[in-house]
Design a protein around this motif. Structure first.
Motif, mmCIF file in Angstrom:
data_model
loop_
_atom_site.group_PDB
_atom_site.id
_atom_site.type_symbol
_atom_site.label_atom_id
_atom_site.label_comp_id
_atom_site.label_asym_id
_atom_site.label_seq_id
_atom_site.Cartn_x
_atom_site.Cartn_y
_atom_site.Cartn_z
ATOM 1 N N ALA A 173 -21.712 -37.468 -5.588
ATOM 2 C CA ALA A 173 -22.350 -37.770 -6.870
ATOM 3 C C ALA A 173 -23.356 -36.694 -7.256
ATOM 4 C CB ALA A 173 -23.045 -39.131 -6.797
ATOM 5 N N ASN A 174 -24.076 -36.157 -6.258
ATOM 6 C CA ASN A 174 -25.085 -35.116 -6.498
ATOM 7 C C ASN A 174 -24.499 -33.710 -6.567
ATOM 8 O OD1 ASN A 174 -27.212 -36.972 -6.517
ATOM 9 N ND2 ASN A 174 -27.505 -36.843 -4.304
ATOM 10 N N ARG A 175 -23.194 -33.615 -6.323
ATOM 11 C CA ARG A 175 -22.510 -32.309 -6.316
ATOM 12 C C ARG A 175 -23.085 -31.370 -5.241
ATOM 13 N NH1 ARG A 175 -21.577 -35.987 -10.476
ATOM 14 N NH2 ARG A 175 -20.105 -35.143 -12.021
ATOM 15 N N GLY A 176 -23.328 -31.935 -4.029
ATOM 16 C CA GLY A 176 -23.599 -31.036 -2.922
ATOM 17 C C GLY A 176 -24.880 -31.209 -2.154
ATOM 18 N N TRP A 177 -25.656 -32.258 -2.381
ATOM 19 C CA TRP A 177 -26.888 -32.445 -1.614
ATOM 20 C C TRP A 177 -27.202 -33.934 -1.485
ATOM 21 C CZ3 TRP A 177 -30.696 -35.098 -4.222
ATOM 22 C CH2 TRP A 177 -30.618 -35.091 -5.623
ATOM 23 N N TYR A 178 -28.093 -34.235 -0.545
ATOM 24 C CA TYR A 178 -28.541 -35.616 -0.382
ATOM 25 C C TYR A 178 -29.968 -35.646 0.149
ATOM 26 C CZ TYR A 178 -27.902 -35.232 4.726
ATOM 27 O OH TYR A 178 -27.998 -34.858 6.052
ATOM 28 N N ILE A 179 -30.634 -36.744 -0.113
ATOM 29 C CA ILE A 179 -31.927 -37.057 0.495
ATOM 30 C C ILE A 179 -31.676 -38.154 1.522
ATOM 31 C CG2 ILE A 179 -34.217 -38.043 0.083
ATOM 32 C CD1 ILE A 179 -34.153 -36.748 -2.698
ATOM 33 N N THR A 180 -32.284 -38.028 2.683
ATOM 34 C CA THR A 180 -32.047 -38.996 3.755
ATOM 35 C C THR A 180 -32.160 -40.425 3.232
ATOM 36 O OG1 THR A 180 -32.926 -37.475 5.415
ATOM 37 C CG2 THR A 180 -32.833 -39.798 6.011
ATOM 38 N N PRO A 181 -31.129 -41.253 3.418
ATOM 39 C CA PRO A 181 -31.201 -42.645 2.950
ATOM 40 C C PRO A 181 -32.378 -43.369 3.591
ATOM 41 C CG PRO A 181 -28.954 -42.064 3.590
ATOM 42 C CD PRO A 181 -29.827 -40.934 4.033
ATOM 43 N N HIS A 182 -33.085 -44.152 2.778
ATOM 44 C CA HIS A 182 -34.266 -44.844 3.293
ATOM 45 C C HIS A 182 -34.526 -46.105 2.486
ATOM 46 C CE1 HIS A 182 -35.602 -42.059 0.137
ATOM 47 N NE2 HIS A 182 -36.583 -42.909 -0.114
ATOM 48 N N LEU A 183 -35.332 -46.993 3.069
ATOM 49 C CA LEU A 183 -35.599 -48.299 2.472
ATOM 50 C C LEU A 183 -37.000 -48.432 1.900
ATOM 51 C CD1 LEU A 183 -33.870 -50.107 5.377
ATOM 52 C CD2 LEU A 183 -33.291 -50.632 3.025
ATOM 53 N N VAL A 184 -37.962 -47.711 2.450
ATOM 54 C CA VAL A 184 -39.354 -47.862 2.022
ATOM 55 C C VAL A 184 -39.709 -46.783 1.005
ATOM 56 C CG1 VAL A 184 -41.761 -47.827 2.764
ATOM 57 C CG2 VAL A 184 -40.046 -49.022 4.139
ATOM 58 N N ARG A 185 -40.073 -47.211 -0.190
ATOM 59 C CA ARG A 185 -40.459 -46.282 -1.263
ATOM 60 C C ARG A 185 -41.913 -45.851 -1.129
ATOM 61 N NH1 ARG A 185 -38.855 -48.902 -6.955
ATOM 62 N NH2 ARG A 185 -38.485 -46.752 -7.577
ATOM 63 N N ALA A 186 -42.779 -46.774 -0.725
ATOM 64 C CA ALA A 186 -44.207 -46.479 -0.631
ATOM 65 C C ALA A 186 -44.851 -47.439 0.359
ATOM 66 C CB ALA A 186 -44.877 -46.606 -1.999
ATOM 67 N N ILE A 187 -45.999 -47.021 0.901
ATOM 68 C CA ILE A 187 -46.738 -47.832 1.873
ATOM 69 C C ILE A 187 -48.146 -48.071 1.341
ATOM 70 C CG2 ILE A 187 -47.709 -47.880 4.207
ATOM 71 C CD1 ILE A 187 -45.347 -46.159 5.104
ATOM 72 N N GLY A 188 -48.560 -49.337 1.323
ATOM 73 C CA GLY A 188 -49.926 -49.671 0.923
ATOM 74 C C GLY A 188 -50.143 -49.748 -0.568
ATOM 75 N N ASN A 189 -49.534 -48.838 -1.311
ATOM 76 C CA ASN A 189 -49.713 -48.764 -2.763
ATOM 77 C C ASN A 189 -48.338 -48.689 -3.419
ATOM 78 O OD1 ASN A 189 -50.256 -48.150 -5.427
ATOM 79 N ND2 ASN A 189 -51.561 -46.387 -4.984
#
Length: 656
Positions: A464-480
């Motif tokens: 979908a990104n045509r050649g790259w990815y960001i490590t899949p993760h579940l937490v968007r932010a901590i505390g705020n």
């Protein structure tokens, strides 16, 4: 003589004085229990457990929170129990149960407080707290148990449970002393991964008491107290509404679905089926329910999204296409024939173009692609070429995250398997004992290749990104809720494939959904979904596994999905419509094909393989031989006992 007597008396006096001094030194310096007991006559240390951090979904909906309770602790050395029966009645336990709990605490430590009863309600605490003044050595600590606003996401959220003896031992080896016997700790899922963030910092309160246990107030006016700090909240990328919808499509099925926002790597939904209600592992019923789940033959405690390993089947042809184009083994206009290939073809013709091979999932075409990659279009010295070609291919495929951990923020992620030269050398007992003809099935996603659904979803995000990815993760932010994600979840990882090759692949994937291997009834005219079906071999069940990866829309993609349904047979008839409905639900908020939706929800594909037949154990000795013990040594002798009359029957040891 007088001098000798005098010396003996002096020696005795010195010895007695030394013994008194040694005992005094032991009591005051070495024996902590004595000093603790002395101090505790005036001061009581009350541990204050902080509230554990709460967990929210991407829309701000509260998923996990805390319900206040009280835990009762006992310090056996300080305990005084004038009326055991009355205490048992207060606590609602039998004398046998009381004795058992007391002995467990005493075995753990006579001087350290340990958990006696967990999770007393506010009402129970109010009923018994005044009466407990008559029982020194018992203390209350505020606690809480995890409460859930959803019956979904059990394996993703994880659970907390009492810290195990092994975890306490590991803590001591690390030189730490945070957890005590009876404390709670995250054991799986986000609860384990973010344990130090969620647990906060415990406090300590010092209270003055008189000899009768009556509270006189805070020690030093509370100057020495340590205020507890609540755990930080987790703000996740999960969409609870989407998760619940995806779960409903996996009713009476086993498998997994993972949905990712390709632009950020944020995980939107993570299905692992069959699942369980997370409330089952919270509260006093934890032990009973955990045992029930652990014995369930469908293994609901397994997070199939990152622990279940599958052959990717024809979904792997997406990676094979990109590697073949990048290495020059093929071009977008390459036409390859089907003759002489022992593989089924779905194209209905004797040759295929690359576009049609992707659209119709042509096995012979990708057999040739893999062969060209391995041999680099040079089939001389095939054993050596196979090693060189496989190494080059392996390095290309590994950049897609195959055969390694992606680094998702959950524990117990499995690497899967991406076979390399060393693997085949070991398996075939030598480097000259294998070549392309021994490994060709890997090129179409079968053979030794193993991936997790999470990795397949990441492949869909890469395309979908045509050649790259960001490590899949579940937490968007901590505390705020408006805080930044962790640094490791910002970095883009390139797979080093030219942009133009992705457009060639995506055109074929679009037609695979529109007029290819995906069932016609699942097509959504006003949403361009690009996907690739797969059928993963599963010889242990009544049918193969159904696999599908996709993303939508084609331009500016919002969601990338992988779905695996055990025993679903064809990717285009089971996994594909499930994944496409999830994509449509996320993007449009509704689903077009209500009839197909009902059909999939009601489809039962659960299957439990029969237990393996028990084989008769192979005797370790021939039937006419037996082992005996002679002079402390074991030796083999004929079974005729009369030949060895000096041995009793107890000297004979049969090995059956």
């Amino acid at each position: 003589m007088q001098e000798v007597k005098k010396g003996i008396i002096q020696g005795v006096i010195i010895l007695v004085a030394f013994l008194y001094l040694a005992k005094l030194f032991y009591l005051q310096v070495i024996d902590e229990g004595y000093s603790e007991a002395a101090v505790s006559n005036a001061i009581e240390q009350v541990v204050q457990i902080p509230y554990r951090g709460q967990i929210y979904d991407r829309k701000g909906n509260l998923i996990v929170y805390n319900t206040p309770t009280y835990d009762l602790f006992i310090t056996p050395k300080k305990a005084r129990i004038p009326d055991t029966l009355r205490l048992c009645n207060l606590l609602g336990v039998t004398k046998v149960q009381f004795d058992s709990m007391y002995n467990v605490a005493k075995t753990y430590s006579k001087f350290k407080p340990s958990l006696f009863m967990r999770q007393l309600s506010v009402e129970d605490f109010a009923r018994i707290q005044d009466a407990m003044v008559d029982y020194p050595g018992f203390t209350f600590e505020t606690s809480a148990f995890r409460t859930y606003n959803t019956s979904a996401l059990a394996n993703t959220l994880g659970y907390v449970a009492e810290v195990s003896p092994k975890q306490l031992e590991d803590q001591e080896e690390r030189g730490e002393n945070y957890y005590r016997q009876g404390d709670y700790i995250g054991q799986s899922g986000l609860e384990k991964q973010y344990e130090e963030t969620l647990r906060g910092r415990r406090g300590m309160k010092y209270i003055m008491k008189d000899v009768h246990g009556v509270v006189k107030g805070p020690w030093k006016g509370g100057a020495a107290d340590v205020v507890p700090i609540a755990g930080k909240n987790l703000y996740t990328s999960l969409d609870v509404e989407l998760q619940q919808y995806a779960d409903s499509l996996f009713q009476n099925k086993s498998g997994s679905l993972v949905a990712i926002d390709p632009s950020t790597g944020e995980i939107l939904a993570m299905v692992s089926a069959p699942t369980y209600d997370p409330k089952m592992l919270s509260g006093r019923s934890y032990s009973k329910n955990y045992q029930k789940l652990a014995l369930n033959p469908f293994n609901p405690l397994l997070n199939r999204a990152l622990q279940g390993t599958y052959r990717p089947g024809s979904t792997f042809k997406t990676i094979e296409t990109l590697v073949g184009l990048q290495d020059g083994a093929i071009t977008p206009s390459t036409v390859l024939g089907h003759s002489g290939i022992r593989m089924n073809c779905h194209c209905g013709s004797s040759s295929s173009t690359l576009h049609r091979a992707i659209q119709m999932s042509c096995n012979p075409y990708f057999y040739h692609v893999f062969r060209r990659i391995i041999y680099n279009n040079d089939e001389t010295n095939v054993f050596k070429k196979s090693k060189v070609g496989l190494t080059r291919w392996h390095d290309r495929v590994a950049k897609f995250g195959i055969g390694q951990k992606l680094g998702v923020d959950l524990p117990y992620e499995r690497k899967g398997l991406l076979p390399d030269v060393e693997y085949y050398n070991k398996r075939n007992k030598g480097e000259n004992n294998w070549k392309f003809s021994n490994i060709y099935s890997v090129g179409i996603g079968e053979g030794e290749l193993l991936v997790t659904p999470l990795k397949l979803a990441n492949v869909a995000a890469i395309i979908a990104n045509r050649g790259w990815y960001i490590t899949p993760h579940l937490v968007r932010a901590i505390g705020n809720p408006k805080g930044d994600p962790l640094p490791e979840f910002k970095e883009k990882h390139s797979v080093d494939i030219d942009y133009r090759h992705f457009e060639t692949l995506i055109a074929g994937m679009s037609d695979a959904v529109r007029a290819g291997t995906v069932m016609r009834a699942a097509y959504i005219p006003d949403l361009e979904i690009c996907g690739k079906t797969g059928t993963s071999q599963n010889p242990k069940g009544p049918a193969d596994n159904s696999v599908f990866i996709c993303f939508a829309p084609r331009n500016n993609p919002k969601i990338a999905i992988a779905a695996v349904v055990d025993y679903g047979k064809w990717g285009g008839t089971t996994s594909a419509p499930i994944a496409m409905m999830v994509a449509e639900k996320y993007i449009k908020g509704t689903v077009s094909h209500k009839g197909l939706e009902r059909e999939l929800m009601n489809k039962n594909l659960l299957y439990l393989p029969p237990p393996s037949p028990k084989k008769k154990p192979t005797p370790l000795l021939p039937k006419d031989r037996i082992l005996i013990v002679e002079n402390g040594k074991v030796k083999s002798v004929p079974t005729t006992k009369s030949a060895y009359p000096q041995f009793s029957v107890y000297d004979f040891i049969t090995m059956q």
